[in-house]
Design an enzyme around this catalytic site. Structure first.
Site, PDB file in Angstrom:
ATOM      1  N   LYS A  18      -7.596   2.941  52.558  1.00  0.00           N
ATOM      2  CA  LYS A  18      -8.849   3.055  51.780  1.00  0.00           C
ATOM      3  C   LYS A  18      -8.922   1.980  50.702  1.00  0.00           C
ATOM      4  O   LYS A  18      -9.902   1.263  50.578  1.00  0.00           O
ATOM      5  CB  LYS A  18      -8.949   4.434  51.106  1.00  0.00           C
ATOM      6  CG  LYS A  18      -8.914   5.604  52.058  1.00  0.00           C
ATOM      7  CD  LYS A  18      -9.067   6.931  51.329  1.00  0.00           C
ATOM      8  CE  LYS A  18      -7.893   7.320  50.442  1.00  0.00           C
ATOM      9  NZ  LYS A  18      -6.630   7.579  51.152  1.00  0.00           N
ATOM     10  N   ARG A  93     -12.806  14.678  47.828  1.00  0.00           N
ATOM     11  CA  ARG A  93     -11.554  15.019  48.477  1.00  0.00           C
ATOM     12  C   ARG A  93     -11.446  16.514  48.783  1.00  0.00           C
ATOM     13  O   ARG A  93     -10.425  16.972  49.291  1.00  0.00           O
ATOM     14  CB  ARG A  93     -10.409  14.596  47.555  1.00  0.00           C
ATOM     15  CG  ARG A  93      -9.110  14.331  48.265  1.00  0.00           C
ATOM     16  CD  ARG A  93      -8.084  13.892  47.252  1.00  0.00           C
ATOM     17  NE  ARG A  93      -8.239  12.529  46.871  1.00  0.00           N
ATOM     18  CZ  ARG A  93      -7.363  11.550  47.151  1.00  0.00           C
ATOM     19  NH1 ARG A  93      -6.267  11.809  47.799  1.00  0.00           N
ATOM     20  NH2 ARG A  93      -7.580  10.326  46.765  1.00  0.00           N
ATOM     21  N   ARG A 132       4.750   0.149  50.437  1.00  0.00           N
ATOM     22  CA  ARG A 132       3.681  -0.396  49.589  1.00  0.00           C
ATOM     23  C   ARG A 132       4.161  -0.748  48.187  1.00  0.00           C
ATOM     24  O   ARG A 132       4.963  -0.045  47.588  1.00  0.00           O
ATOM     25  CB  ARG A 132       2.576   0.654  49.474  1.00  0.00           C
ATOM     26  CG  ARG A 132       1.551   0.304  48.407  1.00  0.00           C
ATOM     27  CD  ARG A 132       0.375   1.203  48.434  1.00  0.00           C
ATOM     28  NE  ARG A 132       0.707   2.593  48.262  1.00  0.00           N
ATOM     29  CZ  ARG A 132      -0.169   3.565  48.390  1.00  0.00           C
ATOM     30  NH1 ARG A 132      -1.410   3.299  48.723  1.00  0.00           N
ATOM     31  NH2 ARG A 132       0.185   4.809  48.201  1.00  0.00           N
ATOM     32  N   ARG A 166       4.383   3.056  43.349  1.00  0.00           N
ATOM     33  CA  ARG A 166       3.856   4.296  42.782  1.00  0.00           C
ATOM     34  C   ARG A 166       4.890   5.420  42.846  1.00  0.00           C
ATOM     35  O   ARG A 166       5.626   5.537  43.817  1.00  0.00           O
ATOM     36  CB  ARG A 166       2.586   4.725  43.549  1.00  0.00           C
ATOM     37  CG  ARG A 166       1.344   4.062  43.000  1.00  0.00           C
ATOM     38  CD  ARG A 166       0.133   4.232  43.873  1.00  0.00           C
ATOM     39  NE  ARG A 166      -0.118   5.570  44.378  1.00  0.00           N
ATOM     40  CZ  ARG A 166      -1.144   5.857  45.182  1.00  0.00           C
ATOM     41  NH1 ARG A 166      -2.007   4.910  45.538  1.00  0.00           N
ATOM     42  NH2 ARG A 166      -1.320   7.080  45.630  1.00  0.00           N
ATOM     43  N   ARG A 177       1.250  15.363  50.160  1.00  0.00           N
ATOM     44  CA  ARG A 177      -0.092  14.759  50.145  1.00  0.00           C
ATOM     45  C   ARG A 177      -0.751  14.915  51.513  1.00  0.00           C
ATOM     46  O   ARG A 177      -1.955  15.145  51.613  1.00  0.00           O
ATOM     47  CB  ARG A 177      -0.003  13.271  49.744  1.00  0.00           C
ATOM     48  CG  ARG A 177       0.186  13.099  48.228  1.00  0.00           C
ATOM     49  CD  ARG A 177       0.796  11.768  47.855  1.00  0.00           C
ATOM     50  NE  ARG A 177       0.007  10.622  48.191  1.00  0.00           N
ATOM     51  CZ  ARG A 177       0.472   9.368  48.179  1.00  0.00           C
ATOM     52  NH1 ARG A 177       1.724   9.121  47.819  1.00  0.00           N
ATOM     53  NH2 ARG A 177      -0.308   8.364  48.497  1.00  0.00           N
TER      54      ARG A 177
HETATM   55  P1  AP5 Z   1      -3.648   1.512  50.976  1.00  0.00           P
HETATM   56  O1  AP5 Z   1      -4.875   0.726  51.165  1.00  0.00           O
HETATM   57  O2  AP5 Z   1      -2.944   1.431  49.670  1.00  0.00           O
HETATM   58  O3  AP5 Z   1      -3.927   3.044  51.397  1.00  0.00           O
HETATM   59  P2  AP5 Z   1      -4.802   4.163  50.676  1.00  0.00           P
HETATM   60  O4  AP5 Z   1      -5.567   4.871  51.723  1.00  0.00           O
HETATM   61  O5  AP5 Z   1      -5.530   3.619  49.511  1.00  0.00           O
HETATM   62  O6  AP5 Z   1      -3.597   5.121  50.225  1.00  0.00           O
HETATM   63  P3  AP5 Z   1      -3.394   5.943  48.892  1.00  0.00           P
HETATM   64  O7  AP5 Z   1      -1.948   6.338  48.893  1.00  0.00           O
HETATM   65  O8  AP5 Z   1      -3.893   5.207  47.696  1.00  0.00           O
HETATM   66  O9  AP5 Z   1      -4.279   7.172  49.162  1.00  0.00           O
HETATM   67  P4  AP5 Z   1      -4.187   8.534  48.464  1.00  0.00           P
HETATM   68  O10 AP5 Z   1      -5.434   9.170  48.899  1.00  0.00           O
HETATM   69  O11 AP5 Z   1      -2.943   9.284  48.743  1.00  0.00           O
HETATM   70  O12 AP5 Z   1      -4.028   8.135  46.923  1.00  0.00           O
HETATM   71  P5  AP5 Z   1      -5.080   7.995  45.736  1.00  0.00           P
HETATM   72  O13 AP5 Z   1      -4.636   6.896  44.861  1.00  0.00           O
HETATM   73  O14 AP5 Z   1      -6.453   7.986  46.249  1.00  0.00           O
HETATM   74  O15 AP5 Z   1      -2.617   1.108  52.148  1.00  0.00           O
HETATM   75  C1  AP5 Z   1      -1.295   1.604  52.154  1.00  0.00           C
HETATM   76  C2  AP5 Z   1      -0.312   0.481  52.543  1.00  0.00           C
HETATM   77  O16 AP5 Z   1      -0.552   0.110  53.900  1.00  0.00           O
HETATM   78  C3  AP5 Z   1      -0.470  -0.809  51.724  1.00  0.00           C
HETATM   79  O17 AP5 Z   1       0.791  -1.356  51.476  1.00  0.00           O
HETATM   80  C4  AP5 Z   1      -1.291  -1.747  52.609  1.00  0.00           C
HETATM   81  O18 AP5 Z   1      -0.943  -3.096  52.405  1.00  0.00           O
HETATM   82  C5  AP5 Z   1      -0.893  -1.288  54.018  1.00  0.00           C
HETATM   83  N1  AP5 Z   1      -1.991  -1.367  54.964  1.00  0.00           N
HETATM   84  C6  AP5 Z   1      -3.295  -1.001  54.769  1.00  0.00           C
HETATM   85  N2  AP5 Z   1      -4.012  -1.181  55.892  1.00  0.00           N
HETATM   86  C7  AP5 Z   1      -3.146  -1.665  56.821  1.00  0.00           C
HETATM   87  C8  AP5 Z   1      -3.303  -2.073  58.198  1.00  0.00           C
HETATM   88  N3  AP5 Z   1      -4.477  -1.997  58.833  1.00  0.00           N
HETATM   89  N4  AP5 Z   1      -2.187  -2.517  58.840  1.00  0.00           N
HETATM   90  C9  AP5 Z   1      -0.976  -2.575  58.205  1.00  0.00           C
HETATM   91  N5  AP5 Z   1      -0.784  -2.219  56.896  1.00  0.00           N
HETATM   92  C10 AP5 Z   1      -1.860  -1.772  56.226  1.00  0.00           C
HETATM   93  O19 AP5 Z   1      -4.859   9.369  44.971  1.00  0.00           O
HETATM   94  C11 AP5 Z   1      -3.623   9.629  44.340  1.00  0.00           C
HETATM   95  C12 AP5 Z   1      -3.607  11.041  43.809  1.00  0.00           C
HETATM   96  O20 AP5 Z   1      -4.633  11.197  42.821  1.00  0.00           O
HETATM   97  C13 AP5 Z   1      -3.875  12.155  44.821  1.00  0.00           C
HETATM   98  O21 AP5 Z   1      -2.701  12.524  45.507  1.00  0.00           O
HETATM   99  C14 AP5 Z   1      -4.392  13.257  43.911  1.00  0.00           C
HETATM  100  O22 AP5 Z   1      -3.329  13.875  43.241  1.00  0.00           O
HETATM  101  C15 AP5 Z   1      -5.214  12.506  42.873  1.00  0.00           C
HETATM  102  N6  AP5 Z   1      -6.637  12.361  43.250  1.00  0.00           N
HETATM  103  C16 AP5 Z   1      -7.271  11.213  43.612  1.00  0.00           C
HETATM  104  N7  AP5 Z   1      -8.558  11.448  43.911  1.00  0.00           N
HETATM  105  C17 AP5 Z   1      -8.739  12.781  43.730  1.00  0.00           C
HETATM  106  C18 AP5 Z   1      -9.854  13.643  43.905  1.00  0.00           C
HETATM  107  N8  AP5 Z   1     -11.040  13.178  44.345  1.00  0.00           N
HETATM  108  N9  AP5 Z   1      -9.681  14.952  43.636  1.00  0.00           N
HETATM  109  C19 AP5 Z   1      -8.507  15.448  43.200  1.00  0.00           C
HETATM  110  N10 AP5 Z   1      -7.406  14.687  43.022  1.00  0.00           N
HETATM  111  C20 AP5 Z   1      -7.520  13.370  43.287  1.00  0.00           C
HETATM  112 MG    MG Z   2      -5.459   3.931  47.420  1.00  0.00          MG
END
Ligand code: AP5
Ligand code: MG
Length: 222
Positions: A18, A93, A132, A166, A177
């Site tokens: 994402k 989410r 990552r 992270r 997660r």
């Molecule tokens: P990356 O692009 O970083 O993946 P991502 O989907 O952004 O993963 P996140 O871990 O950030 O998602 P998340 O939903 O768990 O965390 P968030 O920060 O939103 O890609 C991952 C890796 O793969 C990278 O190294 C990249 O280079 C590689 N990659 C990408 N695409 C690739 C491809 N095609 N091929 C090969 N490699 C690739 O949320 C964190 C926390 O915040 C949550 O757990 C929750 O506690 C809280 N939170 C956030 N939003 C909410 C909400 N709306 N409500 C309640 N709590 C929330």
């Molecule tokens: Mg992310």
């Protein structure tokens, strides 16, 4: 600029790409990338009482409350830089967040163009998250195997030489997660599908190939 307003949601399991895809898109069409995860991590850094509560939740891979997140997003999208559109990453989410978003958009006269689900199986997710890391200075994301800086130890984007991983990117937290994703976030997929807003993109190909598919879905010709 694209010449039209665009409001898009990126959804999908942790590590599906994402953030990576939102960052690529925001560079092409110059609209803000609103990652609720990044907003929460910035709050944690401030070490406010709210930040400390959030840290406990995020470090274990649990979600912040719907009320808090809805309020944060509602305030953020009122800011002037969102006037030509925005990319939401990681919101909504839960089903209550999805319903609140629709209500909020109706009140603010915002048209949602698409909800893009990046689909990646669990076995790939773990490898992506555990490898990552990101630049401390500009936040540019990298991966030990899939996306290395051109010069070892130097950020391509800003030249920074300090990187971080992270705290929630460990095997145990990622399992939790994923459990939360299936129980709380996945039910939003049929919700958006029923409204004709869902566009599912296969996220298992290269970063460039996934980006190309997203451009096609959004009708971006670049
Ligand atoms: P990356 O692009 O970083 O993946 P991502 O989907 O952004 O993963 P996140 O871990 O950030 O998602 P998340 O939903 O768990 O965390 P968030 O920060 O939103 O890609 C991952 C890796 O793969 C990278 O190294 C990249 O280079 C590689 N990659 C990408 N695409 C690739 C491809 N095609 N091929 C090969 N490699 C690739 O949320 C964190 C926390 O915040 C949550 O757990 C929750 O506690 C809280 N939170 C956030 N939003 C909410 C909400 N709306 N409500 C309640 N709590 C929330
Ligand atoms: Mg992310």
């Amino acid at each position: 600029m694209l010449g039209r307003k665009i409001h898009v949601v990126f959804t999908g399991a942790p590590g599906c790409g994402k953030g990576t895809q939102a960052r690529i898109l925001t560079e092409k069409i110059d609209i803000p990338h609103l990652s609720t995860g990044e907003i929460l991590r910035a709050e944690i850094k401030k070490a406010t009482p709210q930040g400390l509560q959030l840290k406990e939740l995020l470090d274990k891979g649990n979600l912040a409350t719907d009320e808090m997140i809805i309020d944060i997003v509602s305030c953020r999208i009122d800011e002037p830089d969102c006037k030509d559109g925005f990319i939401l990453d990681g919101f909504p989410r839960t089903c209550p967040q999805a319903e609140a978003m629709q209500k909020m958009f109706a009140e603010k006269n915002i048209k949602l163009d698409a909800v893009i689900e990046i689909q990646v199986p669990d076995e790939i997710i773990m490898e992506r998250i555990l490898g990552r890391y990101a630049c401390m200075k500009c936040g540019q994301g990298y991966h030990d195997k899939f996306l290395k800086p051109k010069v070892y130890g130097v950020c391509d984007k800003c030249g920074g030489t300090d990187f971080y991983r992270r705290i929630d990117d460990n095997r145990e937290t990622v399992q939790n997660r994923l459990v939360n994703y299936r129980a709380l976030t996945y039910p939003t997929i049929p919700y958006f599908e029923n409204q004709g807003l869902l566009r599912t993109v296969d996220g298992t190909s290269t970063i460039e190939a996934v980006s190309k598919k997203i451009d096609e879905v959004l009708g971006i010709d670049k």
